[in-house]
Design a protein around this motif. Sequence first.
Motif: not given
Length: 259
Positions: A1-9, A169-171, A198-202, A234-237
Amino acid sequence: MPVIIKTPDEIQKMRVAGKLAADVLDMIGEHVRPGVSTDELDRICHDYIVNEQQAVPAPLNYRGFPKSICTSVNHQVCHGIPGSKVLKDGDIVNIDVTVIKDGFHGDTSKMFTVGKPSILAQRLIDVTHKALWTGIELVRPGCRLGDIGHAIQTFVEAQGYSVVQEYCGHGIGRGFHEDPQVLHYGTPDTGISLQAGMTFTIEPMVNAGRRNVKLLPDGWTVVTKDRKLSAQWEHTILVTDTGFDVLTLRRDEQPAQFG
Ligand code: MF3
Ligand code: CO
Ligand code: CO
């Protein structure tokens, strides 16, 4: 599955969810003390998320997980199930909180010490925290995931500890676990290249002894094979145009102190 790029909203909604997850960790700290059971910590977090935050605890019923948070004590690596276990002086515990607000997830975890930790336990916690931030500070457009994994692994192993390889970690976004997988080990100049939005965790898991782990018969709890201590943060980045934003930053944390 592709990595989802988040919109500003969508990014705005991720900021809200991330802040709520961080707030839960800020809230629970005073309750983590000798004599409390992990079930009580779960109940307090559940009620806070549902009643105060009007949000949803993502772990509850996720693939059959029975509780609202994960509590991983001492040699437990991750995905510990809250239960009747009572925390005692010297224990270390990871509390992993994931909330869903307005359809988006915020995922973050922190190590807590119960009473007075051993020197080794405190050092393991500190090294693991620094491993997380070693990864975070590399995040910017064009950085490759292998660069991040390599930096974390190199740092941890130089301290004499080992990185768990079975979990990563994960998207994250509308999905709890989206692509990409964010490994905490790896090779420079390999893996996908990061893009803004992109948003993902480490979320490195670091063992005091060998890296090997095993899954308990409950189907969830992961422990170290050698029964030595393990720690995780863990953080969400969010990847921004110029670098990173930590969406789950807590009160007790300021990026400047790591710069
Ligand atoms: N919060 C964990 C993570 O960081 C996932 C927990 S799944 C659960 O990805 F079902 F155990 F809650
Ligand atoms: Co996660
Ligand atoms: Co988590």
